[in-house]
Scaffold this motif. Structure first.
Motif, PDB file in Angstrom:
ATOM      1  N   ARG A  27      43.842  22.913   7.430  1.00 59.10           N
ATOM      2  CA  ARG A  27      43.007  23.102   8.928  1.00 59.10           C
ATOM      3  C   ARG A  27      43.964  23.663  10.098  1.00 59.10           C
ATOM      4  O   ARG A  27      44.241  23.253  11.044  1.00 59.10           O
ATOM      5  N   CYS A  28      44.666  24.808   9.563  1.00 58.95           N
ATOM      6  CA  CYS A  28      45.439  25.400  10.371  1.00 58.95           C
ATOM      7  C   CYS A  28      45.658  26.967  10.147  1.00 58.95           C
ATOM      8  O   CYS A  28      45.144  27.113   8.916  1.00 58.95           O
ATOM      9  N   LEU A  29      46.216  28.032  10.703  1.00 61.76           N
ATOM     10  CA  LEU A  29      46.468  29.198  10.633  1.00 61.76           C
ATOM     11  C   LEU A  29      47.793  29.419  10.268  1.00 61.76           C
ATOM     12  O   LEU A  29      48.570  28.452  10.965  1.00 61.76           O
ATOM     13  N   GLU A  30      48.420  30.330   9.510  1.00 62.47           N
ATOM     14  CA  GLU A  30      49.760  30.206   9.284  1.00 62.47           C
ATOM     15  C   GLU A  30      50.301  31.879   9.403  1.00 62.47           C
ATOM     16  O   GLU A  30      49.507  32.706   9.225  1.00 62.47           O
ATOM     17  N   VAL A  31      51.443  32.015   9.555  1.00 57.54           N
ATOM     18  CA  VAL A  31      51.960  33.240   9.665  1.00 57.54           C
ATOM     19  C   VAL A  31      53.344  33.178   8.669  1.00 57.54           C
ATOM     20  O   VAL A  31      53.834  32.386   8.453  1.00 57.54           O
ATOM     21  N   GLY A  32      53.428  34.328   7.726  1.00 62.31           N
ATOM     22  CA  GLY A  32      54.253  34.422   6.715  1.00 62.31           C
ATOM     23  C   GLY A  32      55.563  34.897   7.121  1.00 62.31           C
ATOM     24  O   GLY A  32      56.277  35.614   6.138  1.00 62.31           O
ATOM     25  N   TYR A  33      56.282  34.670   8.064  1.00 62.18           N
ATOM     26  CA  TYR A  33      57.536  35.287   8.464  1.00 62.18           C
ATOM     27  C   TYR A  33      58.390  33.813   8.927  1.00 62.18           C
ATOM     28  O   TYR A  33      57.843  32.962   9.040  1.00 62.18           O
ATOM     29  N   ALA A  34      59.933  34.228   8.988  1.00 60.72           N
ATOM     30  CA  ALA A  34      60.874  33.149   9.339  1.00 60.72           C
ATOM     31  C   ALA A  34      60.588  31.828   8.611  1.00 60.72           C
ATOM     32  O   ALA A  34      60.715  30.692   8.922  1.00 60.72           O
ATOM     33  N   TRP A  35      60.460  32.006   7.132  1.00 58.38           N
ATOM     34  CA  TRP A  35      60.240  30.920   6.467  1.00 58.38           C
ATOM     35  C   TRP A  35      61.654  29.864   6.429  1.00 58.38           C
ATOM     36  O   TRP A  35      61.497  28.804   6.438  1.00 58.38           O
ATOM     37  N   ASN A  36      62.910  30.423   6.568  1.00 49.46           N
ATOM     38  CA  ASN A  36      63.672  29.731   6.625  1.00 49.46           C
ATOM     39  C   ASN A  36      64.389  29.176   7.874  1.00 49.46           C
ATOM     40  O   ASN A  36      65.421  28.596   8.253  1.00 49.46           O
ATOM     41  N   ARG A  37      63.471  29.352   8.909  1.00 51.68           N
ATOM     42  CA  ARG A  37      63.807  28.876  10.442  1.00 51.68           C
ATOM     43  C   ARG A  37      62.972  27.461  10.702  1.00 51.68           C
ATOM     44  O   ARG A  37      62.028  27.461  10.228  1.00 51.68           O
ATOM     45  N   ALA A 116      54.752  26.375   6.803  1.00 51.99           N
ATOM     46  CA  ALA A 116      54.731  27.575   7.443  1.00 51.99           C
ATOM     47  C   ALA A 116      54.777  27.127   9.014  1.00 51.99           C
ATOM     48  O   ALA A 116      54.274  26.281   9.267  1.00 51.99           O
ATOM     49  N   HIS A 117      54.913  28.350   9.608  1.00 55.41           N
ATOM     50  CA  HIS A 117      54.548  28.080  11.347  1.00 55.41           C
ATOM     51  C   HIS A 117      53.124  28.288  11.254  1.00 55.41           C
ATOM     52  O   HIS A 117      52.341  29.064  10.775  1.00 55.41           O
TER      53      HIS A 117
END
Length: 190
Positions: A27-37, A116-117
């Motif tokens: 139940r969320c939106l995710e962005v696939g960048y900055a995994w290691n942050r 993820a974020h």
């Protein structure tokens, strides 16, 4: 109104993972960048320039900070079309949408760092595919053209012109000034 990509590419650029089932399940939106942050909670609702500057300092590439500057400014009530792909067919642009969501706050939080974020959202529709002769190739797009909004979001908002409202640039500028002021006050308090 936004368009957000749901397919994340592998490092080889050939293998793609469809993240929509995971987004719907969590139940969320995710962005696939900055995994290691770690969490970007401190950047949520900050001015775009501040987000870009902070991510550049961390060494994030341009696609990452360009995606996060809008992703981290999603607010409750924003509508997001989930893009399966935006690849052209020959010389004809093609946008395939396979879900729609509304950004929400859960327990006082909109942004969270899980797998993820992530931004909390309620999914209005998913599982069907809608094709449009439009070109949107990047990870995230903010839409301001009422005709495009009406076209892309018609499966969930109907075709009534009155339902399409876009915050004017002056209103968005007020949000950014307010976010900057809150940031300054928070820094002074610390």
């Amino acid at each position: 109104y936004y368009i957000l990509g749901s397919r994340w590419g592998g490092e080889d650029g050939k293998h793609w993972e469809d993240r929509l089932p995971n987004m719907v399940g969590r139940r969320c939106l995710e962005v696939g960048y900055a995994w290691n942050r770690r969490s970007f909670k401190h950047l949520y609702c900050q001015p775009e320039a501040e987000i870009v500057s902070a991510l550049k300092k961390l060494g994030e590439p341009a696609p990452s900070y360009n995606a996060h500057k809008w992703f981290l400014n999603l607010r409750p009530g924003d509508l997001v079309a989930i893009k399966k792909h935006g690849s052209p067919q020959g010389n004809t642009p093609l946008l395939v949408i396979n879900g729609y969501a509304r950004v929400v706050s859960r327990e006082g939080a909109v942004y969270c760092r899980g797998e993820a974020h992530s931004i909390n959202a309620d999914f209005l529709e998913h599982g069907k595919e809608y094709s449009f002769p439009l070109g949107y190739g990047r990870t995230i797009h903010r839409l301001t053209n009422p005709d495009r909004i009406r076209q892309i979001f018609s499966p969930v908002i109907g075709t009534q012109a009155a339902t399409v409202r876009v915050a004017p640039p002056t209103r968005r500028a007020q949000w950014h000034r307010r976010a900057a002021l809150l940031s300054v006050v928070a820094n002074q308090t610390r």
